[in-house]
Write a protein that holds these residues in place. Structure first.
Motif, PDB file in Angstrom:
ATOM      1  N   GLN A 257       0.866  -1.259   0.216  1.00 24.78           N
ATOM      2  CA  GLN A 257      -0.052  -0.042   0.098  1.00 24.78           C
ATOM      3  C   GLN A 257       0.792   1.305  -0.203  1.00 24.78           C
ATOM      4  O   GLN A 257       1.962   1.309   0.637  1.00 24.78           O
ATOM      5  N   GLN A 258       0.547   2.375  -0.826  1.00 28.08           N
ATOM      6  CA  GLN A 258       1.355   3.455  -0.980  1.00 28.08           C
ATOM      7  C   GLN A 258       0.361   4.484  -0.817  1.00 28.08           C
ATOM      8  O   GLN A 258      -0.766   4.705  -1.204  1.00 28.08           O
ATOM      9  N   ARG A 259       0.784   5.721   0.080  1.00 25.06           N
ATOM     10  CA  ARG A 259       0.052   6.744   0.244  1.00 25.06           C
ATOM     11  C   ARG A 259       0.725   8.157  -0.137  1.00 25.06           C
ATOM     12  O   ARG A 259       1.940   8.124   0.061  1.00 25.06           O
ATOM     13  N   LYS A 260       0.138   9.035  -0.543  1.00 25.82           N
ATOM     14  CA  LYS A 260       0.479  10.285  -0.911  1.00 25.82           C
ATOM     15  C   LYS A 260      -0.216  11.473  -0.612  1.00 25.82           C
ATOM     16  O   LYS A 260      -1.641  11.546  -0.970  1.00 25.82           O
ATOM     17  N   THR A 261      -0.012  12.160   0.383  1.00 22.75           N
ATOM     18  CA  THR A 261      -0.580  13.486   0.686  1.00 22.75           C
ATOM     19  C   THR A 261      -0.346  14.508  -0.133  1.00 22.75           C
ATOM     20  O   THR A 261       0.707  14.898  -0.120  1.00 22.75           O
ATOM     21  N   ARG A 262      -1.375  15.077  -0.513  1.00 23.54           N
ATOM     22  CA  ARG A 262      -1.349  16.358  -1.169  1.00 23.54           C
ATOM     23  C   ARG A 262      -0.906  17.291  -0.488  1.00 23.54           C
ATOM     24  O   ARG A 262      -1.330  17.693   0.654  1.00 23.54           O
ATOM     25  N   PRO A 263      -0.020  18.258  -0.920  1.00 26.33           N
ATOM     26  CA  PRO A 263       0.276  19.762  -0.375  1.00 26.33           C
ATOM     27  C   PRO A 263      -1.112  20.575  -0.364  1.00 26.33           C
ATOM     28  O   PRO A 263      -1.915  20.394  -1.039  1.00 26.33           O
TER      29      PRO A 263
END
Length: 290
Positions: free
Chosen positions: A280-286
């Motif tokens: 699982q990968q996550r990326k938080t938007r700025p």
């Protein structure tokens, strides 16, 4: 033909009511809200099996009242069977009704399994009145007795009525062991030749189904009937949500099939089967992109 029950199940049921402990509230005259059954047979059946939970307290301690309820249930069974058999088959119906005290004992064990197997369960009455898995199991154990007496089409009608209420599809031919528990239950399918051992626990979307179908050599485009095509499940087995056990495979004792696993081969005792989770990968938007 008017059906009259001639066995002794009414005596055995009254004795069984007296032996119940307080968890079943059998001797209490509770005024629960009336809940209409899908078909009339199920309404009578659940009052006979668990009178304290279905406003049937008048049956407790009264053999005549239980006998009258058995007459009513037997008459309903006769009417259900008659279109297929062209007769009442009173012997078949009596044989089934004779089994109700033993079926009730099995169902009490199923309630115990549900209570012990679900941390959310607060009482036996909650399970009997509101758990779809228990409702499906209750109807199945009676439908299976009718199926074993050779009246499989009417038994299927009862199973389909339970499916409409619970979302759980158990063919009346399936053999279920003691202390059986389906938690949540929606989408569970158990095929005709499936066999399940004691202390099995199933979750939603479990399938005990066929993998391949054999063709009937004597009838073009028809599938062969009457052969083993569903799994055999051992004792103390847990089948996680979405798991699919397909074909006439054998699942051993103390096995855990975890969520969404697809099993088409035998599994030995004391084994856990699981699907390796993808990374699982996550990326938080700025903030400026939110």
């Amino acid at each position: 033909m008017e059906y009259t029950y001639t066995g002794t199940a009414h005596e055995a049921l009254v004795d069984a009511y007296a032996a119940d402990d307080e968890r079943f509230r059998t001797g209490q005259r509770s005024a629960f809200p009336e809940r209409a059954a899908t078909i009339e047979e199920i309404g009578v059946l659940r009052r006979l099996l668990f009178p304290g939970c279905w406003n049937g307290a008048a049956l407790v301690g009264d053999e005549d009242a239980v006998k009258a309820a058995l007459d009513q249930l037997g008459q309903l069974f006769c009417h259900g069977i008659q279109p297929y058999a062209n007769q009442c088959l009173a012997t078949v119906v009596t044989n089934v009704l004779d089994q109700l005290p033993a079926i009730r004992q099995l169902l009490k064990r199923d309630v115990e399994a549900a209570y012990k197997g679900d941390p959310a369960a607060k009482s036996y009455v909650e399970i009997i009145r509101s758990y779809p898995g228990f409702h499906a199991t209750m109807v199945h154990r009676v439908a299976h007795a009718i199926y074993e007496e050779g009246e499989g089409v009417y038994a299927r009608e009862l199973s389909e009525a339970a499916k409409s209420d619970s979302g759980i599809d158990i063919h009346p031919g399936a053999e279920l062991g003691e202390y059986f528990f389906i938690d949540h239950g929606s989408g569970v399918v158990i095929g005709e030749t499936a066999e399940v051992g004691d202390w099995a626990r199933l979750y939603q979307e479990v399938t005990l189904g066929a993998l391949h179908f054999e063709e009937d050599e004597n009838d073009e485009h028809a599938l062969k009937k009457g052969y083993k095509r569903h799994p055999t499940i051992g004792d103390n087995v847990v089948l996680g949500a979405g798991s699919k056990i397909l074909g006439p495979v054998t699942i051993g004792d103390h096995v855990s099939i975890e969520a969404n696993a697809w099993v088409t081969d035998d599994v030995p005792d004391h084994t856990t089967v699981f699907i390796k989770h993808p990374e699982q990968q996550r990326k938080t938007r700025p903030p400026e992109q939110r």
